[in-house]
Design a protein around this motif. Sequence first.
Motif, mmCIF file in Angstrom:
data_model
loop_
_atom_site.group_PDB
_atom_site.id
_atom_site.type_symbol
_atom_site.label_atom_id
_atom_site.label_comp_id
_atom_site.label_asym_id
_atom_site.label_seq_id
_atom_site.Cartn_x
_atom_site.Cartn_y
_atom_site.Cartn_z
ATOM 1 N N LEU A 287 36.651 33.781 42.802
ATOM 2 C CA LEU A 287 36.379 34.506 44.041
ATOM 3 C C LEU A 287 37.574 34.486 44.981
ATOM 4 O O LEU A 287 37.834 35.466 45.686
ATOM 5 C CB LEU A 287 35.151 33.897 44.742
ATOM 6 C CG LEU A 287 33.806 34.143 44.047
ATOM 7 C CD1 LEU A 287 32.712 33.306 44.694
ATOM 8 C CD2 LEU A 287 33.436 35.620 44.079
ATOM 9 N N THR A 288 38.300 33.369 44.980
ATOM 10 C CA THR A 288 39.513 33.276 45.807
ATOM 11 C C THR A 288 40.569 34.261 45.321
ATOM 12 O O THR A 288 41.191 34.981 46.118
ATOM 13 C CB THR A 288 40.075 31.840 45.785
ATOM 14 O OG1 THR A 288 39.088 30.945 46.305
ATOM 15 C CG2 THR A 288 41.333 31.741 46.622
ATOM 16 N N THR B 128 38.443 36.287 34.137
ATOM 17 C CA THR B 128 37.668 36.150 35.369
ATOM 18 C C THR B 128 36.617 37.254 35.407
ATOM 19 O O THR B 128 36.711 38.236 34.668
ATOM 20 C CB THR B 128 38.563 36.274 36.623
ATOM 21 O OG1 THR B 128 39.229 37.547 36.610
ATOM 22 C CG2 THR B 128 39.588 35.168 36.674
ATOM 23 N N SER C 293 35.176 36.726 53.041
ATOM 24 C CA SER C 293 35.292 36.186 51.678
ATOM 25 C C SER C 293 34.882 34.719 51.656
ATOM 26 O O SER C 293 34.233 34.253 50.706
ATOM 27 C CB SER C 293 36.727 36.338 51.170
ATOM 28 O OG SER C 293 37.086 37.699 51.058
ATOM 29 N N THR D 246 31.115 34.280 51.422
ATOM 30 C CA THR D 246 30.615 34.471 50.053
ATOM 31 C C THR D 246 30.872 33.236 49.208
ATOM 32 O O THR D 246 29.990 32.760 48.484
ATOM 33 C CB THR D 246 31.296 35.693 49.403
ATOM 34 O OG1 THR D 246 31.073 36.848 50.210
ATOM 35 C CG2 THR D 246 30.756 35.936 48.007
ATOM 36 N N ILE D 247 32.093 32.700 49.301
ATOM 37 C CA ILE D 247 32.452 31.519 48.504
ATOM 38 C C ILE D 247 31.608 30.323 48.923
ATOM 39 O O ILE D 247 31.146 29.542 48.073
ATOM 40 C CB ILE D 247 33.956 31.217 48.656
ATOM 41 C CG1 ILE D 247 34.783 32.369 48.068
ATOM 42 C CG2 ILE D 247 34.317 29.900 47.964
ATOM 43 C CD1 ILE D 247 36.271 32.275 48.366
ATOM 44 N N GLY E 289 26.938 37.747 38.440
ATOM 45 C CA GLY E 289 27.597 36.714 39.224
ATOM 46 C C GLY E 289 26.630 35.654 39.724
ATOM 47 O O GLY E 289 25.404 35.780 39.619
#
Length: 560
Positions: free
Chosen positions: A83-84, A161, A256, A259-260, A396
């Motif tokens: 995700l990063t 990924t 972001s 989300t992480i 996911g």
Amino acid sequence: MNAKTFIKSKFPEDYTSIQVFKDILSGIIVALVSIPISMGYAQIAGLPMIYGLYGSVFPILIFGIITSSYDFVFGVDAAPAALTGGALLSINILSGSEEAVNAVPVLTILVGLWLLLFFFLKAGRAVNYISVPVMGGFITGICLEIISMQIPKLWGGTPGTGELPHLVLHMGKELDKFNMLSFALGLGTVIIILVMRHFIPKLPMSVVMLVLGIILSVKLNLADKGVMLLPETTAGLPLPKLLHIDFDILPDLGFSALTIALVIMSETLLASRSNAIEDGYDLNTNREVLGYSLANLVSGIFGCCPVNASVSRTTIVRQFGGRSQLTSVFACISMIIILIFCTGFIPLMPVPILTGIIIAALLSACELKLAKRLGKTSKRDLGIFISAMLGVLFFGTVYGVLIGVFLSFFAVLSEAVSPPRTYVGIKPGHEGFYSLKAHEDAVPIKGVLIYRFGGNLFFANIDTFVNDIENGIEEDTSVIIINASGINNVDLTACDRLMALTKSLKKRGLRFFFAENDGVVNNELMRYGAGELLEDGTVQKDIETVLDLIELNAPYEVVD
């Protein structure tokens, strides 16, 4: 909580001094296995590989000190790293660039702050409402997803990924790098570990294969034969990094990070709670979220990417008997020793063998026994398990959890709408009343319909209740008795329908009774305007009282 109680909470009740040695061994193994895992995922997150090792020092220690889990291990891992990397790509920052080195720790700090907010909101309690099939499917999906990411490394490719379709396409693209010797080493490692675990479970095969890999690397010059080895690593401990905040991209990084943070909280809580349930102790979910927050804040301070639970490393810990967070402490100490004194052996470690160790651990972590058990006991729960697993693989982590939770909620709603219910009779020569469905020798009392409803009465199931009663009435039925022992709550709609049903049955000359219910239901009947059911004798204490009231005495006449 005082210091003595806090320290005691870090160890199982049956923990002994001998166990310390297993924790030390487990910590060393975690540090060794973390080398390829952390370096690979740091690269996926857009950082130089060395930062993966840095993220395996102090964040692990901080989590180990705070967590209420006995054996779960934290570190640089798949989902947050992927995700990063995706977050950097979305704001046009090149992986491995100076911009990435500056942006990732800011993102990690923001993740830690979001998790700190979740801690204050006590958001971790939400995991208490997630069922075992959802947890098992989620963990299995995570394991299979990480395995799919790692597979190309078996033959010399790079890890993938994304979700399963992307990973399958990536495997196909990486086949042009296929090296047979590399693949044989990797696949052989998986097979040997799984087979030896069956015959000699106490033998630390991960360590044996690691040492064997280094020996083969030296003796056979594996690098010259196309087998990928780990890169050289600079010696020395990590130092705090001065943050460079670009306010133009800060809003994007903040979103972001949210989300992480959600992924870290859901993935880690589900996996660690599953272990806690298996081992028979309670997990303090709010303390866990605090641990996630502080571990990520520390990771960001040292310039690293977001960190979370590692199912693969935790599985290895459990295989080697690690039973307390001393494992995390010794993993931290071992990584410090490696970074200061032992970086020279890292370039001798064959990537396919290390990958094989990881895959073998993940295969063992898959909840296949749970799936088999669900297949025998509940097809519905098996469907929830498979749906959560496929949700993780195809959509996911977050969507996998949401799919599983939705299906669990739907299953609970379906059960509430159509709860267990049965007609009841007697067994001649026996006391009590028995389900006609569950007991073949049970028979109805002549002229009496006894019906047991095993759930609360509300707007969505009152029709089922009424229809079952109507369908159970025979030509000779004169008395209807509801065994309401399973009814603990009624709503306004149900009360109104009960009143209407009572009046309808009385008009048809049928006597209607409500028995075995508790005081809470009686209070609700009064509150919703159905108090006359108590006043006119419709509500009675138990079935025996009703039978005495209508002057039916044992031995009862039964239906032939």
